[in-house]
Scaffold this motif. Structure first.
Motif, PDB file in Angstrom:
ATOM      1  N   SER A  89      72.860  59.416  32.261  1.00  0.00           N
ATOM      2  CA  SER A  89      73.960  59.985  33.147  1.00  0.00           C
ATOM      3  C   SER A  89      75.105  60.438  32.065  1.00  0.00           C
ATOM      4  N   ALA A  90      75.102  61.669  31.643  1.00  0.00           N
ATOM      5  CA  ALA A  90      75.860  61.977  30.624  1.00  0.00           C
ATOM      6  C   ALA A  90      77.484  61.746  30.965  1.00  0.00           C
ATOM      7  N   LYS A  91      77.813  61.777  32.282  1.00  0.00           N
ATOM      8  CA  LYS A  91      78.970  61.685  32.808  1.00  0.00           C
ATOM      9  C   LYS A  91      79.323  60.201  32.470  1.00  0.00           C
ATOM     10  N   VAL A 145      71.669  75.813  34.417  1.00  0.00           N
ATOM     11  CA  VAL A 145      72.864  75.831  34.594  1.00  0.00           C
ATOM     12  C   VAL A 145      73.442  74.733  35.552  1.00  0.00           C
ATOM     13  N   ASP A 146      74.614  74.121  34.963  1.00  0.00           N
ATOM     14  CA  ASP A 146      75.205  72.882  35.678  1.00  0.00           C
ATOM     15  C   ASP A 146      74.508  71.501  35.659  1.00  0.00           C
ATOM     16  N   HIS A 147      73.304  71.647  34.902  1.00  0.00           N
ATOM     17  CA  HIS A 147      72.446  70.385  35.014  1.00  0.00           C
ATOM     18  C   HIS A 147      73.099  69.321  34.258  1.00  0.00           C
ATOM     19  N   GLY A 148      74.053  69.916  33.098  1.00  0.00           N
ATOM     20  CA  GLY A 148      74.666  68.809  32.236  1.00  0.00           C
ATOM     21  C   GLY A 148      74.428  68.841  30.898  1.00  0.00           C
ATOM     22  N   LYS A 149      74.031  70.185  30.369  1.00  0.00           N
ATOM     23  CA  LYS A 149      73.733  70.472  29.083  1.00  0.00           C
ATOM     24  C   LYS A 149      74.801  70.015  27.891  1.00  0.00           C
ATOM     25  N   THR A 150      75.990  70.652  28.328  1.00  0.00           N
ATOM     26  CA  THR A 150      77.202  70.570  27.579  1.00  0.00           C
ATOM     27  C   THR A 150      77.591  68.964  27.506  1.00  0.00           C
ATOM     28  N   SER A 151      77.614  68.456  28.917  1.00  0.00           N
ATOM     29  CA  SER A 151      78.136  67.111  28.861  1.00  0.00           C
ATOM     30  C   SER A 151      77.289  66.073  28.274  1.00  0.00           C
ATOM     31  N   LEU A 152      75.926  66.365  28.182  1.00  0.00           N
ATOM     32  CA  LEU A 152      75.070  65.604  27.513  1.00  0.00           C
ATOM     33  C   LEU A 152      75.455  65.667  26.104  1.00  0.00           C
ATOM     34  N   ASN A 173      68.875  63.747  34.327  1.00  0.00           N
ATOM     35  CA  ASN A 173      70.571  63.281  34.137  1.00  0.00           C
ATOM     36  C   ASN A 173      71.010  63.400  35.536  1.00  0.00           C
ATOM     37  N   LYS A 174      72.323  62.932  35.560  1.00  0.00           N
ATOM     38  CA  LYS A 174      73.194  62.719  36.890  1.00  0.00           C
ATOM     39  C   LYS A 174      72.485  61.515  37.911  1.00  0.00           C
ATOM     40  N   VAL A 175      71.889  60.511  37.128  1.00  0.00           N
ATOM     41  CA  VAL A 175      71.302  59.522  37.835  1.00  0.00           C
ATOM     42  C   VAL A 175      72.155  58.509  38.794  1.00  0.00           C
ATOM     43  N   ASP A 176      73.643  58.839  38.209  1.00  0.00           N
ATOM     44  CA  ASP A 176      74.753  58.012  38.787  1.00  0.00           C
ATOM     45  C   ASP A 176      75.073  58.619  40.107  1.00  0.00           C
ATOM     46  N   LYS A 177      74.641  59.916  40.505  1.00  0.00           N
ATOM     47  CA  LYS A 177      74.815  60.416  41.627  1.00  0.00           C
ATOM     48  C   LYS A 177      74.151  59.847  43.152  1.00  0.00           C
TER      49      LYS A 177
HETATM   50  P1  GDP Z   1      75.510  72.790  31.615  1.00  0.00           P
HETATM   51  O1  GDP Z   1      75.880  74.091  32.424  1.00  0.00           O
HETATM   52  O2  GDP Z   1      74.195  72.343  31.935  1.00  0.00           O
HETATM   53  O3  GDP Z   1      76.193  72.857  30.224  1.00  0.00           O
HETATM   54  O4  GDP Z   1      76.335  71.665  32.573  1.00  0.00           O
HETATM   55  P2  GDP Z   1      77.794  70.902  32.088  1.00  0.00           P
HETATM   56  O5  GDP Z   1      77.539  69.773  31.267  1.00  0.00           O
HETATM   57  O6  GDP Z   1      78.693  72.012  32.096  1.00  0.00           O
HETATM   58  O7  GDP Z   1      77.981  70.119  33.583  1.00  0.00           O
HETATM   59  C1  GDP Z   1      78.163  70.713  34.984  1.00  0.00           C
HETATM   60  C2  GDP Z   1      78.633  69.733  35.786  1.00  0.00           C
HETATM   61  O8  GDP Z   1      77.957  68.571  35.970  1.00  0.00           O
HETATM   62  C3  GDP Z   1      80.127  69.294  35.188  1.00  0.00           C
HETATM   63  O9  GDP Z   1      80.953  69.353  36.344  1.00  0.00           O
HETATM   64  C4  GDP Z   1      79.992  68.035  34.802  1.00  0.00           C
HETATM   65  O10 GDP Z   1      80.945  67.273  34.820  1.00  0.00           O
HETATM   66  C5  GDP Z   1      78.921  67.378  35.798  1.00  0.00           C
HETATM   67  N1  GDP Z   1      77.801  66.366  35.251  1.00  0.00           N
HETATM   68  C6  GDP Z   1      77.116  66.327  33.999  1.00  0.00           C
HETATM   69  N2  GDP Z   1      76.568  65.408  33.720  1.00  0.00           N
HETATM   70  C7  GDP Z   1      76.704  64.624  34.764  1.00  0.00           C
HETATM   71  C8  GDP Z   1      76.223  63.335  35.246  1.00  0.00           C
HETATM   72  O11 GDP Z   1      75.621  62.263  34.384  1.00  0.00           O
HETATM   73  N3  GDP Z   1      76.636  62.705  36.434  1.00  0.00           N
HETATM   74  C9  GDP Z   1      77.607  63.419  37.245  1.00  0.00           C
HETATM   75  N4  GDP Z   1      77.761  62.991  38.412  1.00  0.00           N
HETATM   76  N5  GDP Z   1      77.867  64.575  36.844  1.00  0.00           N
HETATM   77  C10 GDP Z   1      77.370  65.141  35.859  1.00  0.00           C
END
Ligand code: GDP
Length: 589
Positions: free
Chosen positions: A241-243, A107-114, A205-209
């Motif tokens: 980086s999904a973001k 959870v929160d690792h970025g599935k939806t964002s990706l 994911n989130k390699v921009d961090k």
């Molecule tokens: P899910 O629970 O796996 O579906 O995760 P979400 O897609 O909801 O993402 C969780 C949080 O991580 C959100 O606040 C996103 O904005 C953030 N996030 C997702 N992808 C990235 C990324 O590549 N970089 C950064 N910095 N944040 C991200």
């Protein structure tokens, strides 16, 4: 296995005894031959193909590799119906189809964002507005090729499908946040994918961090047998980086590469079959279902049976909401015209006529009824008998324990047990209580759940009951391993399940003329019952196990005593009781 003239078929590895038997020579003789070739092997040890080929040559045989049945056939029980169907198609009719991808991860690792990033960069490209309707799946184009994404992320959707034997995805993209690393649901996702034998590609994911630490994640993945390709392994790990919408194209190319090495095909002109992705009842439009076509080509006007729903398809639209006449393999479409709302994961097929559809549905309803009546637990005992009759080759386990410190020794013990003829596969081992996800994984993989010092959540118990999943709880590691060992050896006694009644602590010990040494206890949990079984612990050792023979409360004999009360407990044939001991009272059901 057969030998033909002086040709002899050999497997990749063979036990010396079997090899001797195959060439009708004495094992001793064979062992000597092996020794002269510099190979020291005992009668029970296996030698590899090359070694076996050399020694059989000395006896005048020519070794040829044994033809192994196609994997699809070998695992017939676990292979979804649509895969079996495709396997049954004439090979010359099979055409490459788009890979179907599902995204899993913590959870929160970025599935939806990706999923959003992929959809917005690729789908919208070239399309004014790029409005897409959400139908639980979408397709993108990459280098002139299509990829289908199931966009209901999360394990629940995935396992629900698998539990119904429908498993829609060809490839799992595992999202791991580079700043957080492998987390419980990451492991769970790996377990799901492995159990479903679906290849995994990692989106780092989130390699921009600023605190992203890709190497740490790769290390963690390697420890879970997902060795990154740049480390010499075979798991593709793509930094994204999904973001920032970075690395998306690389990921898509990676998916195509994985697809290319996995023979993803179907017969567009074959029987139409597929999986229900989601379905709902719309007030004005009636039942709207998203179907993923897996073989054949779905056309409007087709009569479809999906689970126990059926109907003539009135309208088919693609994920953009555009009406289409036809949909080939790997295409998700929304359809209208079904009589009922089918469940996600239900298989659908096209049939000849409405009459045939009704007949199939009627039959299914009957089967469902009788199944509901005779729903039996897939217990450790059943599993063993399946293993024996060849229906199953291994026992699948899901292990939950209170702390990592318990998990390690349990894993070690289970590994030892799995060395025998029947394999033991731990699909998932994790700390924490037994939850719904564990039960779903167990149901989908025909596994049993063993818990050590943990509880099963109420929901999980309910679901286990419904899905027929066996949950076994233990407080002592050796009891757990003993049960499993017994099951592996076929010695498990018929279904006695231990049910804890209560627990108590020994406050003092006194001697009663009538009963001998008696433990003065306080009941700390549940109740104690006279005549039930009891186990006495000193620290974590069991010092006694037997019958609770006497139970008194304030000089009165009682049948049972509840939490919070004090009592005198006598044990049958046992008197070495000490203050501080604790006892567990249970019954076998
Ligand atoms: P899910 O629970 O796996 O579906 O995760 P979400 O897609 O909801 O993402 C969780 C949080 O991580 C959100 O606040 C996103 O904005 C953030 N996030 C997702 N992808 C990235 C990324 O590549 N970089 C950064 N910095 N944040 C991200």
């Amino acid at each position: 296995m057969s030998s033909n003239g002086n040709k002899i078929e050999l497997p990749a590895s063979i036990v010396v005894r079997d090899l001797a038997q195959k060439i009708e020579k004495s094992p001793i003789d064979l062992i000597k031959k092996l020794m002269t070739n510099g190979v020291m092997a005992t009668i029970n040890q296996a030698v590899d193909y090359d070694t076996a080929a050399i020694v059989v040559a000395e006896y005048g045989f020519e070794a040829v590799p044994e033809v192994v049945e196609e994997e699809v056939k070998e695992e017939a029980g676990e292979v979804p119906l649509w895969r079996q169907m495709i396997a049954g198609e004439d090979k010359t009719h099979l055409k490459a189809r788009p890979p179907v991808v599902t995204i899993l991860g913590h959870v929160d690792h970025g599935k939806t964002s990706l999923l959003d990033a992929i959809r917005s960069t690729e789908v919208a490209a070239g399309e004014a507005g790029g409005i897409t309707q959400h139908i639980g799946a979408y397709q993108i184009e990459m280098k002139g090729r299509l990829i289908t994404f199931l966009d209901t992320p999360g394990h629940a959707a995935f396992t629900q499908m698998r539990a119904r034997g429908a498993q829609g995805a060809d490839i799992v993209v595992l999202v791991v946040a580079a700043d957080d690393g492998v987390m419980p649901q990451t492991r769970e996702a790996i377990a799901h994918a492995k159990a479903a034998r679906v290849p995994i590609l990692v989106a780092l994911n989130k390699v921009d961090k600023p605190n992203a630490n890709p190497d740490r994640v790769k290390q963690q993945l390697a420890e879970l047998e997902l060795v990154p390709d740049d480390w010499g392994g075979s798991t593709m790990v793509v930094p994204v980086s999904a973001k920032m919408k970075q690395g998306i194209d690389d990921l898509l190319e990676g998916i195509l590469l994985v697809a290319d090495s996995n023979d993803i095909k179907a017969n567009p002109n074959g029987k139409v079959i597929g999986t229900v992705i989601e379905a709902e009842l719309d007030k004005s439009k009636g039942v709207i279902a998203t179907l993923l076509v897996q073989n054949g080509t779905l056309e409007s006007g087709d009569v479809v049976v999906a689970g126990i729903a059926h109907g003539k398809l009135r309208a088919i639209t693609d994920f953009k909401g555009k009406p289409v006449k036809k949909a080939g393999p790997s295409t998700p479409v929304a359809v209208m015209g079904l009589s009922d709302v089918p469940s996600a994961g239900d298989l659908f097929e096209v049939v000849e006529s409405d009459k045939e559809a009704r007949a199939i549905v009627g039959e299914r309803q009957e089967t469902l009824k009788s199944q509901a009546q005779s729903r039996k637990k897939l217990s450790l005992e059943d599993l063993f008998s399946k293993v024996q009759t060849g229906e199953a080759k291994e026992l699948n386990l899901i292990v939950k324990a209170d702390v990592q410190g318990s998990l390690d020794p349990i894993n070690t013990e289970l590994n030892k047990l799995g060395q025998g003829e029947i394999g033991l596969k731990v699909l998932h081992a994790e700390t924490g209580n037994i939850g719904n996800n564990d039960v779903m994984l167990a149901a989908a993989s025909k596994a049993i759940i063993v818990g050590f010092n943990v509880q099963a959540d109420v929901d999980a118990r309910r679901m286990a009951e419904k899905e027929g999943v066996d949950i076994r709880l233990y407080e002592i590691i050796y009891r757990m391993t003993e049960d499993i060992e017994k099951a592996l050896m076929g010695m498990l006694e018929p279904d006695f399940v231990e049910k804890t009644l209560g627990k108590a602590t020994v406050l003092q010990v006194f001697t009663a003329s009538k009963f001998g040494r008696v433990a003065g206890c306080r009941v700390t949990e549940g109740e104690l019952r006279r005549g039930a079984k009891v186990r006495l612990y000193r620290n974590s050792d069991i010092v006694y196990e037997g019958d609770l023979s006497s139970l008194r409360h304030e000089k009165e004999d009682v049948k049972e005593i509840r939490q919070g009360f004090e009592c005198g407990v006598g044990f049958k044939n046992f008197s070495d009781i000490q203050p501080g001991d604790s006892l567990v009272c249970y019954v076998l059901e």
